[in-house]
Design an enzyme around this catalytic site. Structure first.
Site, short mmCIF file in Angstrom:
data_model
loop_
_atom_site.label_atom_id
_atom_site.label_comp_id
_atom_site.label_asym_id
_atom_site.label_seq_id
_atom_site.Cartn_x
_atom_site.Cartn_y
_atom_site.Cartn_z
N HIS A 1 68.45 61.37 14.87
CA HIS A 1 67.93 61.33 13.36
C HIS A 1 68.46 60.19 12.80
O HIS A 1 68.76 59.23 13.50
CB HIS A 1 68.92 62.62 12.94
CG HIS A 1 70.55 62.18 13.10
ND1 HIS A 1 71.23 62.15 14.19
CD2 HIS A 1 71.57 62.20 12.16
CE1 HIS A 1 72.40 61.83 13.99
NE2 HIS A 1 72.76 61.88 12.68
N HIS B 1 70.68 58.77 10.81
CA HIS B 1 71.96 58.33 10.22
C HIS B 1 72.33 56.94 10.74
O HIS B 1 71.95 56.93 12.16
CB HIS B 1 72.74 59.35 10.59
CG HIS B 1 73.22 60.55 9.62
ND1 HIS B 1 73.83 61.57 9.82
CD2 HIS B 1 72.97 60.44 8.21
CE1 HIS B 1 73.85 62.36 8.84
NE2 HIS B 1 73.22 61.70 7.70
N ASP C 1 74.48 55.24 12.19
CA ASP C 1 75.07 55.13 13.50
C ASP C 1 74.23 55.39 14.76
O ASP C 1 74.52 55.13 15.92
CB ASP C 1 76.65 55.82 13.63
CG ASP C 1 76.35 57.28 13.40
OD1 ASP C 1 75.40 57.84 12.51
OD2 ASP C 1 77.14 58.39 14.14
N HIS C 2 73.11 55.95 14.52
CA HIS C 2 72.15 56.11 15.64
C HIS C 2 71.13 55.40 15.40
O HIS C 2 70.16 55.37 16.73
CB HIS C 2 71.68 57.70 15.54
CG HIS C 2 72.89 58.84 15.66
ND1 HIS C 2 72.92 59.50 16.94
CD2 HIS C 2 73.79 59.09 14.85
CE1 HIS C 2 74.27 60.32 16.55
NE2 HIS C 2 74.70 59.92 15.63
N HIS D 1 72.44 69.70 11.56
CA HIS D 1 73.10 68.86 10.76
C HIS D 1 72.72 68.46 9.47
O HIS D 1 71.66 69.00 9.07
CB HIS D 1 72.99 67.61 11.79
CG HIS D 1 73.83 66.14 11.67
ND1 HIS D 1 75.09 66.26 11.71
CD2 HIS D 1 73.41 65.03 11.61
CE1 HIS D 1 75.55 65.48 11.42
NE2 HIS D 1 74.77 64.35 11.36
N ASP E 1 73.78 65.00 16.41
CA ASP E 1 74.92 65.39 15.99
C ASP E 1 74.85 67.00 15.53
O ASP E 1 73.59 67.09 14.69
CB ASP E 1 75.40 64.63 14.54
CG ASP E 1 75.68 63.15 14.77
OD1 ASP E 1 75.43 62.80 15.99
OD2 ASP E 1 75.70 62.44 13.93
N HIS F 1 80.00 61.59 21.44
CA HIS F 1 80.31 61.14 19.77
C HIS F 1 81.44 61.72 19.33
O HIS F 1 81.83 62.37 18.44
CB HIS F 1 79.01 62.17 19.02
CG HIS F 1 78.75 61.86 17.79
ND1 HIS F 1 79.58 62.10 16.56
CD2 HIS F 1 77.93 60.97 17.02
CE1 HIS F 1 79.14 61.36 15.50
NE2 HIS F 1 78.01 60.88 15.87
ZN LIG Z 1 74.57 62.29 11.77
ZN LIG Z 2 76.56 60.23 14.36
#
Ligand SMILES: [Zn+2]
Ligand SMILES: [Zn+2]
Length: 300
Positions: free
Chosen positions: A62, A64, A66-67, A139, A209, A267
């Site tokens: 996805h 976000h 951090d990914h 999520h 997530d 994670h």
């Molecule tokens: Zn996320």
């Molecule tokens: Zn994440």
């Protein structure tokens, strides 16, 4: 063909002293499948000596930060280091815009063809020897969980039996492994006599997530390894539910429900300097649990 999993980054949301941001590499023989590309992934990827010009597919769960924030650096470095082979990137809607925005503003002059595909739940890749399925994780924004699954492998060939049945060594032996029967003179010999039952392939599910959910539990069914969101421990259950994540206990409950062989907690929130309590709590529910660590390799 050997399959191994290298945890390149195992933290979540922000990096910590102990964990980089999420990224998992599946190495199947000479081929690579990379799941998520958190910031710093390229460095871990190089450290893993994964090879820059191999057949490779990248799957983004996805959008976000951090990914995906590791993707620009990764694409740039692959170009810089001379990748020429096509690279495929899969992800939910928005991934194509993200990659082209980066490429339009900071050109990385890739000599390799780059193919970006926006995908939804269902069959995402159907290769000759394996497939990758996606399911909708739970999520705040569209997020895909992925399952890599090898197709059943042909059963073991029994050369002694073939000889005993008078089948001459050579093309007929090969044919026995792909056809239902062969003819030797006037005899028709069934392959089942000479080739064992098909062997199940390896299955690995990557689910971050996410809150615990039915779609992920179904996707993960009978995985050899389930890599699951395990951001928090039980004392932070409310946080997990507020932010669309799972506790390690919830991850373990999914592992039980999906009848997986092994669970890797993944994670991990940066608030844990020592994540052992997450492991202890998960093991109360599902014994064969491990706590992922950056650069840990698991042979499946
Ligand atoms: Zn996320
Ligand atoms: Zn994440």
């Amino acid at each position: 063909m050997s399959v191994s999993v290298i945890f390149l980054g195992t933290g979540g949301s922000v990096p910590s002293k102990y964990r980089m941001l999420p990224s998992v590499l599946i190495r199947r023989g000479p081929e690579l499948l990379l799941f998520d590309c958190g910031e710093g992934t390229q460095r871990q990827f190089l450290q893993a000596k994964a090879g820059i010009n191999r057949k490779m597919r990248i799957f983004i769960s996805h959008l976000h930060g951090d990914h995906v924030f590791g993707l620009p650096g990764m694409l740039h470095s692959l170009a810089f280091m001379g990748r020429t082979r096509e690279l495929e990137i899969y992800g939910p809607r928005g991934i194509a815009d993200f990659v082209s925005a980066v490429n339009n503003s900071v050109k990385f002059y890739a000599q390799y063809p780059l193919r970006v595909k926006e995908v939804r739940a269902g069959t995402i890749v159907n290769d000759q020897e394996y497939k990758v399925e996606g399911a909708a994780a739970k999520h705040g924004i569209p997020c895909l969980a992925y399952a890599f699954e090898e197709k059943p492998k042909p059963g073991k060939f029994k050369p002694k039996m073939a000889k005993k049945l008078g089948i001459p060594e050579g093309p007929l032996w090969r044919k026995l492994q792909t056809s239902r029967y062969v003819r030797v003179g006037s005899r028709r010999i069934s392959s089942r006599l000479v080739v064992g039952a098909p062997r199940e392939g390896i299955k690995i599910t990557y689910a971050v997530d996410t809150r615990p959910c039915v779609a992920v539990a179904k996707l993960a069914r009978k995985s050899d390894l389930l890599i699951h969101d395990s951001s928090f421990d039980l004392s932070a259950s409310k946080k997990a539910s507020d932010y669309g994540h799972s506790t390690s206990t919830e991850a373990a409950q999914i592992a039980v429900r999906s009848k997986v062989r092994k669970l890797a907690l993944f994670h991990i929130s940066a608030m844990y300097e020592d994540a052992n309590p997450l492991l202890v709590q998960a093991k109360r529910v599902f014994r064969n649990t491990i706590l992922s660590q950056d650069m840990l390799t698991v042979y499946v």
